[in-house]
Design a protein around this motif. Structure first.
Motif, short mmCIF file in Angstrom:
data_model
loop_
_atom_site.label_atom_id
_atom_site.label_comp_id
_atom_site.label_asym_id
_atom_site.label_seq_id
_atom_site.Cartn_x
_atom_site.Cartn_y
_atom_site.Cartn_z
N ASP A 14 1.57 -8.65 -0.90
CA ASP A 14 1.27 -7.36 -1.52
C ASP A 14 0.25 -7.56 -2.65
OD1 ASP A 14 1.30 -4.75 -2.37
OD2 ASP A 14 3.48 -4.57 -2.46
N GLU A 15 -0.99 -7.25 -2.36
CA GLU A 15 -2.12 -7.37 -3.30
C GLU A 15 -2.20 -8.75 -3.96
OE1 GLU A 15 -3.17 -4.07 -5.65
OE2 GLU A 15 -1.97 -2.65 -4.51
N PRO A 16 -2.23 -9.81 -3.18
CA PRO A 16 -2.25 -11.16 -3.77
C PRO A 16 -3.58 -11.49 -4.46
CG PRO A 16 -2.55 -11.30 -1.41
CD PRO A 16 -2.24 -9.87 -1.71
N GLU A 26 -4.12 -4.79 0.63
CA GLU A 26 -5.26 -5.12 -0.23
C GLU A 26 -6.12 -3.87 -0.43
OE1 GLU A 26 -6.17 -7.90 -2.03
OE2 GLU A 26 -7.58 -6.36 -2.68
N HIS A 27 -6.49 -3.62 -1.69
CA HIS A 27 -7.34 -2.45 -1.98
C HIS A 27 -8.82 -2.78 -1.94
CE1 HIS A 27 -4.50 0.71 -2.95
NE2 HIS A 27 -3.72 -0.21 -3.50
N ASN A 28 -9.15 -4.07 -2.16
CA ASN A 28 -10.56 -4.44 -2.18
C ASN A 28 -11.07 -4.59 -0.75
OD1 ASN A 28 -12.93 -6.10 -2.14
ND2 ASN A 28 -12.55 -6.57 -4.29
N PRO A 64 -4.85 4.94 1.17
CA PRO A 64 -4.91 5.48 -0.18
C PRO A 64 -3.65 5.15 -0.98
CG PRO A 64 -5.42 7.18 1.45
CD PRO A 64 -4.95 5.99 2.20
N ASN A 65 -3.75 5.29 -2.30
CA ASN A 65 -2.57 5.10 -3.15
C ASN A 65 -1.47 6.04 -2.69
OD1 ASN A 65 -5.06 4.76 -5.43
ND2 ASN A 65 -3.55 3.16 -5.26
N GLY A 66 -0.26 5.49 -2.66
CA GLY A 66 0.88 6.32 -2.29
C GLY A 66 1.05 6.52 -0.80
N ALA A 67 0.24 5.81 0.02
CA ALA A 67 0.31 5.99 1.47
C ALA A 67 1.62 5.48 2.06
CB ALA A 67 -0.87 5.29 2.14
N GLY A 68 2.29 4.58 1.32
CA GLY A 68 3.56 4.06 1.82
C GLY A 68 3.51 2.58 2.20
N LYS A 69 2.48 1.88 1.74
CA LYS A 69 2.29 0.47 2.14
C LYS A 69 3.44 -0.42 1.62
CE LYS A 69 -1.83 0.46 0.12
NZ LYS A 69 -1.93 1.87 -0.33
N THR A 70 3.70 -0.30 0.31
CA THR A 70 4.77 -1.14 -0.25
C THR A 70 6.13 -0.72 0.31
OG1 THR A 70 3.49 -1.57 -2.24
CG2 THR A 70 5.87 -1.88 -2.42
N THR A 71 6.31 0.58 0.53
CA THR A 71 7.57 1.05 1.13
C THR A 71 7.76 0.40 2.50
OG1 THR A 71 7.35 3.15 -0.05
CG2 THR A 71 8.85 3.12 1.82
N LEU A 72 6.68 0.31 3.26
CA LEU A 72 6.78 -0.33 4.58
C LEU A 72 7.19 -1.80 4.43
CD1 LEU A 72 6.41 0.21 7.58
CD2 LEU A 72 3.99 -0.36 7.35
N VAL A 90 9.84 12.92 2.75
CA VAL A 90 9.64 11.94 3.84
C VAL A 90 8.38 11.11 3.55
CG1 VAL A 90 9.35 11.61 6.31
CG2 VAL A 90 10.72 13.53 5.46
N ILE A 91 8.58 9.86 3.23
CA ILE A 91 7.47 8.98 2.86
C ILE A 91 6.90 8.27 4.08
CG2 ILE A 91 6.86 6.93 1.48
CD1 ILE A 91 7.47 9.46 -0.18
N ILE A 92 7.79 7.86 4.97
CA ILE A 92 7.36 7.21 6.22
C ILE A 92 7.94 8.06 7.36
CG2 ILE A 92 7.53 5.10 7.64
CD1 ILE A 92 6.17 4.29 5.16
N1 LIG Z 1 12.54 4.19 -4.35
C1 LIG Z 1 11.77 5.28 -4.28
N2 LIG Z 1 12.26 6.50 -4.56
C2 LIG Z 1 11.50 7.61 -4.47
N3 LIG Z 1 10.20 7.60 -4.11
C3 LIG Z 1 9.65 6.41 -3.82
C4 LIG Z 1 10.39 5.19 -3.89
N4 LIG Z 1 9.57 4.17 -3.52
C5 LIG Z 1 8.37 4.72 -3.25
N5 LIG Z 1 8.42 6.06 -3.43
C6 LIG Z 1 7.32 7.01 -3.21
O1 LIG Z 1 6.79 6.74 -1.94
C7 LIG Z 1 5.37 6.95 -1.93
C8 LIG Z 1 4.70 5.74 -1.37
O2 LIG Z 1 4.79 4.69 -2.33
P1 LIG Z 1 4.28 3.23 -2.02
O3 LIG Z 1 4.47 2.43 -3.25
O4 LIG Z 1 4.92 2.74 -0.77
O5 LIG Z 1 2.74 3.49 -1.74
P2 LIG Z 1 1.54 2.45 -1.64
O6 LIG Z 1 0.75 2.83 -0.44
O7 LIG Z 1 2.08 1.06 -1.67
O8 LIG Z 1 0.74 2.79 -2.96
P3 LIG Z 1 -0.22 1.88 -3.90
O9 LIG Z 1 -1.41 1.56 -3.08
O10 LIG Z 1 -0.53 2.80 -5.04
O11 LIG Z 1 0.58 0.68 -4.30
C9 LIG Z 1 4.97 7.29 -3.35
O12 LIG Z 1 4.86 8.68 -3.45
C10 LIG Z 1 6.15 6.78 -4.17
O13 LIG Z 1 6.31 7.54 -5.35
#
Ligand SMILES: Nc1ncnc2c1ncn2[C@@H]1O[C@H](COP(=O)(O)OP(=O)(O)OP(=O)(O)O)[C@@H](O)[C@H]1O
Length: 250
Positions: A163-165, A195-197, A37-45, A17-19
């Motif tokens: 996304d990180e422009p 944005e990370h900065n 933090p990295n992997g928090a789910g920002k791009t997934t959102l 469960v990512i989100i």
């Molecule tokens: N299509 C996918 N299938 C499986 N796992 C995924 C998929 N897309 C993202 N994830 C996982 O979801 C989690 C969140 O990823 P996401 O890219 O949304 O994080 P983020 O906050 O944008 O990270 P970053 O700041 O490093 O870009 C990560 O553990 C990633 O591996």
């Protein structure tokens, strides 16, 4: 007034469960930064909002209608444009063509003449008029970032998801970026920025949403977010580990 209203959004990949449950409301005309933090789910959102991924549960209300289930193209037509971390430019096309093609493929209702005029105007805004006939592959890193921005600024939309422009931009380019964000805001657009900065985040944001493990831990003004030691520890702890890791691998 709310520009985007996300309720109970959930997404899992397999059993992961990512989100778990995101609720977030963006106010019209404000710049909101999505940090975490990295992997928090920002791009997934971003992917869930823009139709690149379908949520398991929840709604994404925009202008009173739910976006869930729409294709990315239909989401754009409703008035939302997004950029990607990896710049999806057409390297063999000119700067002008890159912007033009982006508009045409968004199925805009404008005519060709309007697309041409709009492309000229956007290139002027991002400072790329002089390079209009240059192939995208020949641009500098900063120019490619601005071309990426130009492609979505050219779209007839109200809400921009970026996304990180500004990643990797130096001082002067960063000032240009800030000015562009301010101009979008002055026109009444709403912006959600990953944005990370944190200097950039502090400078440009009206609101910050702090995402951790797929949950919005805090949503507030920059002053209040940066005053919260729990959040800064959480963020910098992860950021420092990332820095150390990249120092070791280089
Ligand atoms: N299509 C996918 N299938 C499986 N796992 C995924 C998929 N897309 C993202 N994830 C996982 O979801 C989690 C969140 O990823 P996401 O890219 O949304 O994080 P983020 O906050 O944008 O990270 P970053 O700041 O490093 O870009 C990560 O553990 C990633 O591996």
């Amino acid at each position: 007034m709310s520009a985007l209203d996300i309720r109970g959004l959930r997404k899992a990949f397999g059993g992961n469960v990512i989100i778990p449950d995101v609720t977030l409301e963006l106010e019209q005309g404000l710049i909101t930064s999505l940090v975490g933090p990295n992997g928090a789910g920002k791009t997934t959102l971003f992917n869930l909002i823009t139709g690149f991924l379908r949520p398991d549960a929840g709604v994404v209300h925009y202008k009173g209608r739910d976006l869930v289930g729409l294709t990315p193209q239909k989401v754009t037509r409703r008035g939302i444009a997004r950029s990607f971390q990896d710049l999806r430019l057409f390297n063999d096309m000119s700067v002008f063509e890159n912007v033009l093609v982006g508009q045409e493929s968004s199925l805009s209702l404008w005519g060709r003449k309007q697309h041409y005029e709009n492309t000229e105007a956007v290139l002027e805004r991002v400072g790329l008029s002089a390079q209009r006939d240059t192939r995208a592959s020949e641009l500098s890193y900063a120019e490619r970032k601005f071309l990426n921005l130009a492609r979505i600024m050219a779209l007839d939309v109200d809400l921009f998801l970026l996304d990180e422009p500004a990643s990797g931009l130096d001082g002067p380019s960063r000032q240009t970026f800030h000015a562009l964000l301010r101009s979008l805001k002055a026109e009444g657009h709403t912006v959600l920025l990953i944005e990370h900065n944190l200097d950039i985040v502090r400078e440009v944001s009206d609101r910050i949403a702090f995402l951790n493990k797929g949950e919005v831990m805090a949503f507030d003004t920059p002053d209040r977010i940066f005053a919260d030691d729990t959040l800064t520890d959480l963020y910098f702890g992860t950021a420092n580990r990332k820095k150390e890791a990249s120092a070791c691998s280089s």
